[in-house]
Structures are given as C-alpha cells and as structure tokens.
Design a protein around this motif. Structure first.
Motif, short mmCIF file in Angstrom:
data_model
loop_
_atom_site.label_atom_id
_atom_site.label_comp_id
_atom_site.label_asym_id
_atom_site.label_seq_id
_atom_site.Cartn_x
_atom_site.Cartn_y
_atom_site.Cartn_z
N VAL A 55 26.15 -2.00 7.95
CA VAL A 55 26.48 -2.60 6.66
C VAL A 55 25.83 -1.77 5.56
CG1 VAL A 55 26.42 -4.72 5.28
CG2 VAL A 55 26.47 -4.85 7.78
N ILE A 56 26.67 -0.99 4.85
CA ILE A 56 26.19 -0.07 3.83
C ILE A 56 25.41 -0.80 2.75
CG2 ILE A 56 26.94 1.53 2.00
CD1 ILE A 56 27.22 2.71 4.77
N GLU A 57 25.92 -2.00 2.35
CA GLU A 57 25.27 -2.74 1.26
C GLU A 57 23.84 -3.11 1.64
OE1 GLU A 57 28.37 -3.22 2.27
OE2 GLU A 57 29.48 -2.70 0.44
N GLU A 58 23.62 -3.42 2.93
CA GLU A 58 22.26 -3.78 3.38
C GLU A 58 21.34 -2.57 3.29
OE1 GLU A 58 21.64 -5.76 7.07
OE2 GLU A 58 23.15 -7.28 6.65
N ILE A 59 21.85 -1.40 3.70
CA ILE A 59 21.03 -0.18 3.64
C ILE A 59 20.68 0.12 2.18
CG2 ILE A 59 20.92 2.28 4.22
CD1 ILE A 59 23.08 1.74 6.34
N GLU A 60 21.69 0.01 1.31
CA GLU A 60 21.45 0.28 -0.12
C GLU A 60 20.44 -0.69 -0.71
OE1 GLU A 60 25.35 0.34 -1.91
OE2 GLU A 60 25.28 2.52 -2.05
N ALA A 61 20.54 -1.97 -0.29
CA ALA A 61 19.61 -2.97 -0.83
C ALA A 61 18.18 -2.67 -0.39
CB ALA A 61 20.03 -4.37 -0.38
N VAL A 62 18.00 -2.31 0.89
CA VAL A 62 16.65 -2.00 1.39
C VAL A 62 16.12 -0.75 0.71
CG1 VAL A 62 15.34 -1.29 3.43
CG2 VAL A 62 16.97 -3.15 3.60
N ARG A 63 16.99 0.26 0.59
CA ARG A 63 16.60 1.51 -0.08
C ARG A 63 16.16 1.22 -1.52
NH1 ARG A 63 19.75 4.59 -3.09
NH2 ARG A 63 18.98 6.64 -3.58
N GLY A 64 16.94 0.37 -2.21
CA GLY A 64 16.61 0.01 -3.59
C GLY A 64 15.27 -0.70 -3.67
N ARG A 65 15.00 -1.60 -2.70
CA ARG A 65 13.72 -2.33 -2.71
C ARG A 65 12.56 -1.38 -2.49
NH1 ARG A 65 16.56 -6.59 -0.14
NH2 ARG A 65 15.98 -5.99 1.96
N VAL A 66 12.72 -0.45 -1.53
CA VAL A 66 11.64 0.51 -1.23
C VAL A 66 11.37 1.39 -2.45
CG1 VAL A 66 10.98 2.49 0.19
CG2 VAL A 66 12.11 0.54 1.24
N ILE A 67 12.46 1.90 -3.06
CA ILE A 67 12.30 2.81 -4.20
C ILE A 67 11.66 2.07 -5.38
CG2 ILE A 67 13.57 4.10 -5.96
CD1 ILE A 67 15.44 5.02 -3.76
N SER A 68 12.10 0.83 -5.65
CA SER A 68 11.56 0.13 -6.82
C SER A 68 10.09 -0.21 -6.58
CB SER A 68 12.38 -1.11 -7.16
OG SER A 68 12.35 -2.00 -6.10
N ARG A 69 9.72 -0.55 -5.33
CA ARG A 69 8.31 -0.85 -5.06
C ARG A 69 7.46 0.40 -5.23
NH1 ARG A 69 5.33 -3.11 0.38
NH2 ARG A 69 4.71 -0.97 0.74
N ARG A 70 7.93 1.53 -4.69
CA ARG A 70 7.15 2.76 -4.79
C ARG A 70 7.07 3.25 -6.24
NH1 ARG A 70 8.70 5.04 0.72
NH2 ARG A 70 7.09 3.99 1.93
N THR A 71 8.19 3.10 -6.97
CA THR A 71 8.19 3.53 -8.37
C THR A 71 7.19 2.71 -9.17
OG1 THR A 71 10.52 4.09 -8.14
CG2 THR A 71 9.68 3.96 -10.37
N ALA A 72 7.20 1.38 -8.94
CA ALA A 72 6.26 0.51 -9.67
C ALA A 72 4.83 0.90 -9.33
CB ALA A 72 6.54 -0.94 -9.33
N ALA A 73 4.55 1.09 -8.03
CA ALA A 73 3.19 1.46 -7.60
C ALA A 73 2.79 2.81 -8.20
CB ALA A 73 3.11 1.49 -6.09
N ALA A 74 3.73 3.76 -8.20
CA ALA A 74 3.43 5.10 -8.72
C ALA A 74 3.13 5.04 -10.21
CB ALA A 74 4.59 6.04 -8.44
N ARG A 75 3.91 4.24 -10.96
CA ARG A 75 3.70 4.15 -12.41
C ARG A 75 2.37 3.49 -12.75
NH1 ARG A 75 9.75 2.63 -14.29
NH2 ARG A 75 10.55 4.72 -14.35
N TRP A 76 2.11 2.32 -12.11
CA TRP A 76 0.87 1.59 -12.39
C TRP A 76 -0.33 2.42 -11.94
CZ3 TRP A 76 0.06 -2.33 -15.51
CH2 TRP A 76 1.14 -3.16 -15.85
#
Lengths: 157, 87
Positions: free
Chosen positions: A113-134
């Motif tokens: 399910v492509i949408e599931e992969i994209e959703a997980v990828r989005g969650r990982v990227i947004s968490r890492r981006t937030a951590a990297a910025r803070w």
C-alpha cells in the motif's frame, strides 16, 4: 490528437500537447527526484547522528577553554556559576533532542500500500526535521552563550 | 460539458505508435478572493510522464489544464488504477 481547443471535464479544460520520448533533461530530473526521495530519510538521520557527537563534544572543549582562561583558585558566585554552566546544559539538551531524532521509529506498514509507505515516510521525516530544527536552535544558542562566556572571562587569570 | 473522469488520449504513442488513454487524477482546490476582485487562477501547464502499456517505456506529454472559475489546479498525475489501452 485531441481537438486544439481541449476537452471539457467537470468545468476544466484539458489541452494535450504532443507526446514525445523523455528528453535527456527530464531523464536527469527524474533521477534527481529519485535520489531526493531515497535519501530523504538518511539525510535527517545522519544529520542528527553527527550533531549528537558535535553537541556532546562541544562540552569538554568549552570547559577546557574555560579552565584554561580562569585562575585555578577562582571562586564563582551562584549567578556567575549558573551562567557558566548554562551552555553545558544547552549542549546536553541539544544532544538529547538530536538523540530523539535519531531514535528508531516504531511503526508498521504494508509494502503493498503506497499510501501507507508515504504516510510512514512523512511521519519519520517530519519527526527528524522537527528534532533537527529544535536541536540546532539549542546548539546555536549554546554556542553563542559559550562564546560570550569565554570572551567575558578572558583576562580573569 | 462532460462529467466523466478526466483523461488524456495519446495518439500516436512515441514508443509503439499506438493509441492510449490515460485517466488523470486531478487535485483542485477552491480559491477565494479577499479583495473582492475576481482573482481567477490561470491555466497551468504540466509535463506528464506516462508509461506505454505495450513497451513499458516512459514518455512525456505536455498538457494545459484550465480550472473552472474560483478553483485552482494543485496537481495532475496519471491514475494507474484506471489505465486503459485502446490500441
């Protein structure tokens, strides 16, 4: 070919141009896009990993320079002591935030399910981006404060 | 005006010289004007990558989508779930 004025679909007009083989420029763009997508996870991870070492490594460097410029029998008052310790605490907090970004994410998804992969990828990227910025914000604040403390204490020996 | 799902027809296909129809997935969003003047988004041009169902090779086609009034086109992509081959 479609008619030159285009086709009507639900209020939209769609005009189709000529279909052509992929141009070399667009082929290169597709390759670049593929690399961007495949590297998007590892870039944030590697950044957090490097910044953990840099943040923790900055503490002994700061304390070492401080010990070098302060006299051996120098007595720090409570407020001055707190100010001098503050960059160390900020470096430690930054390292903790980067560790949070580096921490493995537990999630489950189906490869079908492509949408599931994209959703997980989005969650990982947004968490890492937030951590990297803070984390980077804390690291910058700690670095500036540490530099200020060092400059303020030059000549104390 | 057709209410059927949007689609494009490629004829001839640059890979197999055949005739293919690709259904499109078009994302639109409403546009509101705060100034009171009509601020109609214009047509948007997209370069779409399609895969020839016969040869499996990718080719490109350009299309211009003009949105209905008070809407803008966000994205256009081929809908692989509904691809048809009419060659």
């Amino acid at each position: 070919m479609n008619d030159p004025d285009g086709d009507f679909f639900d209020g939209m007009i769609i005009e189709t141009g000529e279909a052509t083989p992929l141009t070399p420029h667009n082929q290169a763009l597709i390759l670049a896009g593929r690399e961007l997508i495949s590297e998007s996870l590892s870039v944030g991870r590697e950044f957090c990993k490097s910044m953990i070492s840099i943040s923790t490594g900055a503490i002994p460097i700061y304390l070492g320079i401080l010990a070098f410029i302060l006299p051996e029998s120098y007595m720090l008052g409570i407020s001055r002591g707190a100010l001098i310790v503050l960059p160390v605490l900020l470096f430690l907090t930054a390292a903790a935030v980067f560790t949070y970004g580096y921490f493995p994410l537990t999630d489950s998804f189906s490869l079908d399910v492509i949408e599931e992969i994209e959703a997980v990828r989005g969650r990982v990227i947004s968490r890492r981006t937030a951590a990297a910025r803070w984390g980077f914000g804390l690291f910058l604040a700690a670095s500036l404060l540490a530099a200020l403390m060092l400059v303020a204490n030059i000549g104390a020996r | 005006m057709s209410k059927s799902p949007p689609q494009i027809t490629v004829n001839p296909c640059p890979n197999c010289q055949g005739h293919h129809t690709f259904p499109l997935r078009i994302r639109r969003s409403p546009v509101m004007s705060l100034s009171g003047e009509a601020n109609q988004p214009g047509p948007r041009k997209f370069t779409l990558l399609c895969t020839c169902p016969k040869t499996g090779q990718t080719f490109q086609t350009e299309l211009t989508v003009t949105p209905p009034p008070s809407e803008r086109i966000v994205s256009v992509e081929p809908d692989p779930a509904e691809e048809e081959d009419e060659s």
